[in-house]
Design an enzyme around this catalytic site. Structure first.
Site, PDB file in Angstrom:
ATOM      1  N   LYS A 150      91.039 125.800  91.874  1.00  0.00           N
ATOM      2  CA  LYS A 150      91.843 125.714  90.799  1.00  0.00           C
ATOM      3  C   LYS A 150      92.609 125.641  91.662  1.00  0.00           C
ATOM      4  O   LYS A 150      94.003 125.390  91.027  1.00  0.00           O
ATOM      5  CB  LYS A 150      90.703 125.946  89.521  1.00  0.00           C
ATOM      6  CG  LYS A 150      89.793 125.136  88.752  1.00  0.00           C
ATOM      7  CD  LYS A 150      89.707 125.290  87.857  1.00  0.00           C
ATOM      8  CE  LYS A 150      88.159 125.439  87.191  1.00  0.00           C
ATOM      9  NZ  LYS A 150      87.537 123.462  86.475  1.00  0.00           N
TER      10      LYS A 150
ATOM     11  N   GLU B 146      95.363 130.825  82.425  1.00  0.00           N
ATOM     12  CA  GLU B 146      95.781 129.492  82.178  1.00  0.00           C
ATOM     13  C   GLU B 146      96.546 129.635  80.084  1.00  0.00           C
ATOM     14  O   GLU B 146      96.049 130.230  79.413  1.00  0.00           O
ATOM     15  CB  GLU B 146      95.068 128.109  81.638  1.00  0.00           C
ATOM     16  CG  GLU B 146      95.948 127.388  82.825  1.00  0.00           C
ATOM     17  CD  GLU B 146      94.429 126.331  82.449  1.00  0.00           C
ATOM     18  OE1 GLU B 146      94.624 125.519  84.018  1.00  0.00           O
ATOM     19  OE2 GLU B 146      94.332 126.047  81.691  1.00  0.00           O
TER      20      GLU B 146
ATOM     21  N   HIS C 286      82.752 123.013  76.386  1.00  0.00           N
ATOM     22  CA  HIS C 286      82.853 122.515  77.981  1.00  0.00           C
ATOM     23  C   HIS C 286      82.616 121.204  78.372  1.00  0.00           C
ATOM     24  O   HIS C 286      83.004 120.900  79.855  1.00  0.00           O
ATOM     25  CB  HIS C 286      83.307 123.644  78.584  1.00  0.00           C
ATOM     26  CG  HIS C 286      84.464 124.447  77.254  1.00  0.00           C
ATOM     27  ND1 HIS C 286      85.381 124.088  76.906  1.00  0.00           N
ATOM     28  CD2 HIS C 286      84.362 125.781  76.916  1.00  0.00           C
ATOM     29  CE1 HIS C 286      85.738 125.760  76.573  1.00  0.00           C
ATOM     30  NE2 HIS C 286      85.230 126.557  76.789  1.00  0.00           N
TER      31      HIS C 286
ATOM     32  N   ARG D 154      85.081 112.571  94.398  1.00  0.00           N
ATOM     33  CA  ARG D 154      83.857 112.003  94.023  1.00  0.00           C
ATOM     34  C   ARG D 154      83.131 111.159  92.833  1.00  0.00           C
ATOM     35  O   ARG D 154      84.509 110.770  91.339  1.00  0.00           O
ATOM     36  CB  ARG D 154      82.722 113.183  93.881  1.00  0.00           C
ATOM     37  CG  ARG D 154      82.259 113.808  92.167  1.00  0.00           C
ATOM     38  CD  ARG D 154      81.502 114.780  91.871  1.00  0.00           C
ATOM     39  NE  ARG D 154      81.883 115.617  90.824  1.00  0.00           N
ATOM     40  CZ  ARG D 154      81.827 115.891  89.180  1.00  0.00           C
ATOM     41  NH1 ARG D 154      82.150 114.528  88.877  1.00  0.00           N
ATOM     42  NH2 ARG D 154      82.569 116.795  88.713  1.00  0.00           N
TER      43      ARG D 154
HETATM   44  P1  ADP Z   1      85.870 122.982  84.070  1.00  0.00           P
HETATM   45  O1  ADP Z   1      85.615 122.557  85.355  1.00  0.00           O
HETATM   46  O2  ADP Z   1      84.007 123.913  84.572  1.00  0.00           O
HETATM   47  O3  ADP Z   1      84.625 121.716  83.439  1.00  0.00           O
HETATM   48  P2  ADP Z   1      87.723 122.027  83.327  1.00  0.00           P
HETATM   49  O4  ADP Z   1      89.173 122.747  84.043  1.00  0.00           O
HETATM   50  O5  ADP Z   1      88.087 120.881  83.705  1.00  0.00           O
HETATM   51  O6  ADP Z   1      86.611 122.953  83.661  1.00  0.00           O
HETATM   52  O7  ADP Z   1      88.683 122.552  82.452  1.00  0.00           O
HETATM   53  C1  ADP Z   1      87.172 121.813  81.054  1.00  0.00           C
HETATM   54  C2  ADP Z   1      87.218 121.919  79.937  1.00  0.00           C
HETATM   55  O8  ADP Z   1      87.508 123.313  79.082  1.00  0.00           O
HETATM   56  C3  ADP Z   1      88.602 120.508  79.630  1.00  0.00           C
HETATM   57  O9  ADP Z   1      87.580 120.075  78.874  1.00  0.00           O
HETATM   58  C4  ADP Z   1      88.825 121.373  78.088  1.00  0.00           C
HETATM   59  O10 ADP Z   1      88.046 120.810  76.861  1.00  0.00           O
HETATM   60  C5  ADP Z   1      88.913 123.110  78.908  1.00  0.00           C
HETATM   61  N1  ADP Z   1      90.041 123.170  78.862  1.00  0.00           N
HETATM   62  C6  ADP Z   1      90.424 123.699  80.033  1.00  0.00           C
HETATM   63  N2  ADP Z   1      91.992 124.466  80.395  1.00  0.00           N
HETATM   64  C7  ADP Z   1      92.179 124.154  78.915  1.00  0.00           C
HETATM   65  C8  ADP Z   1      93.789 125.273  78.355  1.00  0.00           C
HETATM   66  N3  ADP Z   1      94.312 125.167  79.155  1.00  0.00           N
HETATM   67  N4  ADP Z   1      93.443 124.968  76.631  1.00  0.00           N
HETATM   68  C9  ADP Z   1      92.485 124.579  75.940  1.00  0.00           C
HETATM   69  N5  ADP Z   1      91.427 123.806  76.973  1.00  0.00           N
HETATM   70  C10 ADP Z   1      91.096 123.844  78.556  1.00  0.00           C
END
Ligand code: ADP
Length: 679
Positions: free
Chosen positions: A116, A200, A235, A292
C-alpha cells in the site's frame, strides 16, 4: 484463444470462471484439496487433479504443484480467481517462466501495487489523489507518532502489506497512538509477515467507491464504471452495487480517468480494481488497487452487459480490448448480496456445517457456476460454489453464494433483491439472510444514505430484540410435526393415530395435547385439540382453528382461521429437535422439546421404554408385533396436564404392550417391551 486453462481456485469463483470457459469452448482443469474431492468446482470442470490436504497452505497455495498440474494436463494458462495466489507476484512470474500464461497482470504490476505504501508513492507521481497521510519507509515509532499528530486525529493505521481489513486500527487521539501502533504491527507481522505500516487521515462517514479497469497488452485501458461497496462489516463488504447512487457524470469520468492513470502507471494488463475512499461531498482519494478480478465483479457485468472473465481470457490470449471507452454503456442498476455461512447475532462468527436444505430464488436447479433468470424487467443471478448436501468447512471462506439482481433502476433492483432473499432457504448452518433482509429494508440503504459505518450506526434497527413467534409459524411447525407422526405411524402399521387422523375419530374432547417449542431460548407452548377435519390450537390465550390443506415434501399449506398459510418446514438436527420454518419470506428456528421421547431414547438400549413421571396412558398407537421406524409415535401419556408422545428410539419391534388406554402408570414403569432392529 486457449484450448485449455487451469483454474487455481475453488468455490464460486472457480465455478464462475469454468462457466465462461465452457461457453467459449475452452476446456478446464480444476485443482482441489482432499477436503474438496466432491466439491462443485471439481464437478463443473472437464478434468480435476488433487493437489494436497485440506489446508490451503498445502493445496491451493502450492504454486509448484499447480504449475506442475497445468503442464501435465496440457493447460496453456492459469486463472487464479481471487484470494489464494491471485495477487502473488512470484506465482505470476513462475507461470510465465514455466511457459504458461498467467490470466492476470504482469508480475511487476502486482508487485508495484502489492505494498500500500509503495503504491501510494507511485500514485502520487501519477497525480492520483491520495488521503492525507504518511507512507514513507522510515518506520521509527516516534516519527510515525509525529506524523499522526500532524495529520490530526482521528487517524487510521494500516498494514502496508495488508488486505481484508487486517491490522487496521483507528486512533482517536495522540495518547492512544503507541498502543494502537503496537497492536497494528503485531497483527501485520502475524498476517503478512511484514510489520510496515502507514498512517492516514481517518475519514468520517466515507463511502467506498471503486472503479473497474481493464487493460490490454497494446497499452489500451478503459474503465467499466464504478461500484459502491460502502456497506461493510468489520471493513469487509456485505452489499455492493453499481452504479454508485448519486454519482454525477463528471465525477464518474474523473474517477474513471484517475483509475486508468493508476493502472497505466504500473503497466497494467487485464482486469483490475482501483479502490477509492470518498467523502460525502464527493471528493475522493486512492486507497489501493486490487490486481485481480473482484468478488463483486458481477454487478459491473450486469450494468455493462459484459462478461469480464471472457475479457480476461481474450486479453490474456493476446487479443485487444473488445470495446473502446466510448463504446461502453452503463444501463440500469445492479446489487449484489454476499450470502455467508455466519451468525450476524454472534459478531458474524462463521458457521460450519452441511447445507442440509438449500432452495434458491432461481426456479430451476443449476449445476454450472453462474446462473441467471430473467422475469419481466429484472434479472436474478446466483454465483455459487456449493449445492445442497455440500459442506461449508472450517478450511476456507464461508461464502455460500453471491446473489445478484439487476433492474432498470435502483428502486426496482431493491424490490428484486427483497423478493429474491425472501425465497432463499438455507438449513444446516447459520446464514446472514435475515440480516441481509433487514439491511436491504433499512432506511439508510433504501434511501442510499451510504457510508462505511452504516451497519454500526444502525445497529439497533439491524439487530432488533426478538419478537414473540407468530402463530402462523407455530401452526406450520405443529402441522409438520403432526404430519410427520402420521407418516411414521402409517409406515409402522395400519392403526390410526388419533392425533393426525382427521377422519372423525374424537378423543375425550376436554383433553388437549401440549407441544413445547423453544423460541430463542424461551419455552413456547402450544396446546393442540383434535377437531373433526383439523385441530384447535391454543397459544398465548388465543384459539385458532387449523387444518392441513396440502403437503408436498417439506412444503405445507394450512388454513388458520380464515386465512391460508403456506410455508416450508424442515426438521433440522439428527434427532429432529430443530424446526426451520420459512413463511412470508422469513425464517424462524424453533426447538422442539419432547421430554418423554428423549427419556425413552436413553433407556432404549435395554429394550425398555419407561415413564419418566407418573401419568395416564391416553392413546396406544401401535399393536403387539408391529415393526416401527425410529421416531414413530408409540404411546401418548398424559402427565402434569400435558401430553407426551413416547416415540420409538430406533427401528425395532413392539414385543409386548404392557398397558392400555386409561391405565395409570407409575414413574419409571416399563411401558412396553421393544426390541431394536438387529439388521
Ligand atoms: P484492506 O486492503 O485491508 O481491505 P483498504 O485499504 O482496502 O484495506 O480499506 C478497507 C476499508 O477500510 C475501506 O473500504 C474503508 O471502509 C475503510 N477505510 C480505509 N481507509 C480509510 C480511511 N482513510 N478513512 C476511513 N475509512 C477507511
Amino acid at each position: 484463444m486457449f484450448t485449455k486453462i487451469l483454474i487455481a481456485n475453488r468455490g464460486e469463483i472457480a465455478c464462475r470462471v469454468a462457466a465462461t470457459a465452457r461457453r467459449m469452448g475452452v476446456k478446464t482443469v480444476a485443482v482441489y484439496s482432499e477436503a474438496d474431492a466432491r466439491a462443485k468446482h471439481v464437478a463443473v470442470c472437464d478434468e480435476a487433479v488433487c493437489i494436497g490436504p485440506a489446508s490451503a497452505k498445502e493445496s491451493y497455495l502450492r504454486a509448484d504443484k499447480i504449475i506442475a498440474v497445468a503442464l501435465a494436463t496440457g493447460a496453456q494458462a492459469i486463472h487464479p480467481g481471487y484470494g489464494f495466489l491471485s495477487e502473488n507476484a512470484q506465482f505470476a512470474q513462475a507461470c510465465v517462466d514455466a511457459g504458461l500464461v498467467f490470466i492476470g497482470p504482469p508480475a511487476s504490476a502486482i508487485q508495484a501495487m502489492g505494498s500500500k505504501s509503495a503504491a501510494k508513492s507511485l500514485m502520487e507521481k501519477a497525480e492520483v489523489p491520495l488521503v492525507p497521510g504518511y507512507h514513507g519507509d522510515d518506520q521509527d515509532a516516534d516519527l510515525l507518532h509525529q506524523q499522526a499528530d500532524k495529520i490530526a486525529y482521528p487517524v487510521l493505521l494500516k498494514a502496508s502489506a495488508g488486505g481484508g481489513g487486517k491490522g487496521m486500527r483507528i486512533v482517536e487521539n495522540s495518547a492512544d497512538f503507541k498502543a494502537a501502533l503496537a497492536s497494528c504491527k503485531r497483527e501485520a507481522i502475524s498476517s503478512f509477515g511484514d510489520d510496515k505500516v502507514l498512517v492516514e487521515k481517518y475519514l468520517t462517514r466515507p463511502r467506498h467507491i471503486e472503479i473497474q479497469v481493464f487493460a490490454d497488452s497494446f497499452g489500451e485501458c478503459v474503465y467499466l464504471f464504478e461500484r459502491d461497496c460502502s456497506v461493510q462489516r468489520r471493513h469487509q463488504k456485505v452489499l455492493e452495487e453499481a452504479p454508485a447512487p448519486g454519482m454525477p457524470e463528471e465525477r464518474r469520468k474523473a474517477m474513471g480517468e484517475a483509475a486508468v492513470a493508476a493502472a497505466k502507471a504500473v503497466g497494467y494488463v487485464g482486469a483490475g480494481t482501483v479502490e477509492f475512499i470518498a467523502n460525502q461531498d464527493g471528493s475522493f482519494y486512492f486507497m489501493e488497487m486490487n490486481t485481480r478480478l473482484q468478488v463483486e465483479h458481477p454487478v459491473t457485468e450486469m450494468i455493462t452487459g459484459l462478461d469480464l472473465v471472457e475479457w480476461q481470457l481474450r486479453v490474456a490470449s493476446g487479443e485487444a480490448l473488445p470495446l473502446k471507452q466510448d463504446q461502453l454503456k452503463l444501463s440500469g442498476h445492479a446489487i449484489e448480496a454476499r450470502i455467508y455461512a455466519e451468525n450476524p447475532n454472534k459478531g458474524f462468527l462463521p458457521s460450519i456445517g452441511t447445507l442440509r436444505h438449500l432452495r434458491t430464488p432461481l426456479a430451476r436447479e443449476f449445476e454450472i457456476g453462474s446462473a441467471t433468470q430473467q422475469s419481466g424487467d429484472t434479472i436474478v443471478r446466483i454465483d455459487s460454489g456449493v449445492r445442497e448436501g455440500d459442506a461449508i468447512s472450517p478450511f476456507y471462506d464461508p461464502m455460500i453464494a453471491k446473489l445478484i439482481v439487476w433492474a432498470p433502476d435502483r428502486r426496482q433492483a431493491l424490490a428484486a433483491m427483497t423478493n429474491a432473499l425472501a425465497q432463499y432457504q438455507i438449513v444446516g448452518l447459520a446464514s446472514n439472510i435475515t440480516f441481509l433482509q433487514r439491511l436491504i429494508a433499512s432506511k439508510p440503504f433504501a434511501t442510499a444514505d451510504l457510508d462505511t459505518g452504516l451497519i454500526e450506526r444502525h445497529h439497533d434497527t439491524l439487530f432488533p430484540s426478538a419478537q414473540p413467534v407468530d402463530i402462523a409459524v407455530l401452526a406450520l411447525a405443529t402441522a409438520a410435526l403432526l404430519a410427520a407422526e402420521r407418516t411414521a405411524s402409517d409406515a409402522s402399521d395400519r392403526h390410526s393415530n388419533p392425533w393426525t387422523d382427521t377422519s372423525g375419530w374424537r378423543l375425550n374432547s376436554n383433553l388437549q395435547r401440549q407441544l413445547t417449542f423453544v423460541d430463542d431460548g424461551k419455552s413456547t407452548p402450544i396446546a393442540v385439540m383434535y377437531q373433526s377435519g383439523g385441530w384447535l390450537l391454543e397459544h398465548a390465550q388465543h384459539f385458532s382453528r387449523m387444518a392441513l390443506l396440502q403437503q408436498n415434501g417439506n412444503d405445507y399449506t394450512i388454513s388458520l382461521e380464515d386465512r391460508e398459510v403456506r410455508g416450508t418446514v424442515v426438521r433440522d438436527a439428527a434427532d429432529g429437535s430443530l424446526f426451520q420454518i420459512f413463511t412470508g419470506g422469513h425464517q424462524t428456528t424453533l426447538g422442539y422439546v419432547d421430554p418423554l421421547a428423549h427419556a425413552g431414547e436413553s433407556e432404549a438400549e435395554g429394550g425398555r421404554l419407561t415413564a419418566p413421571m407418573p401419568g395416564k396412558i391416553v392413546a396406544v398407537l401401535v399393536a403387539q408385533g408391529d415393526k416401527v421406524k425410529k421416531g414413530a409415535p408409540l404411546l401418548i401419556m398424559e402427565a402434569m396436564k400435558m401430553e407426551h408422545t413416547i416415540a420409538a428410539p430406533a427401528d425395532g419391534l413392539v414385543e409386548e404392550l404392557l398397558y392400555t388406554v386409561g391405565d395409570q402408570v407409575a414413574e419409571a414403569a416399563q411401558l412396553l417391551a421393544f426390541t431394536l432392529d438387529a439388521s
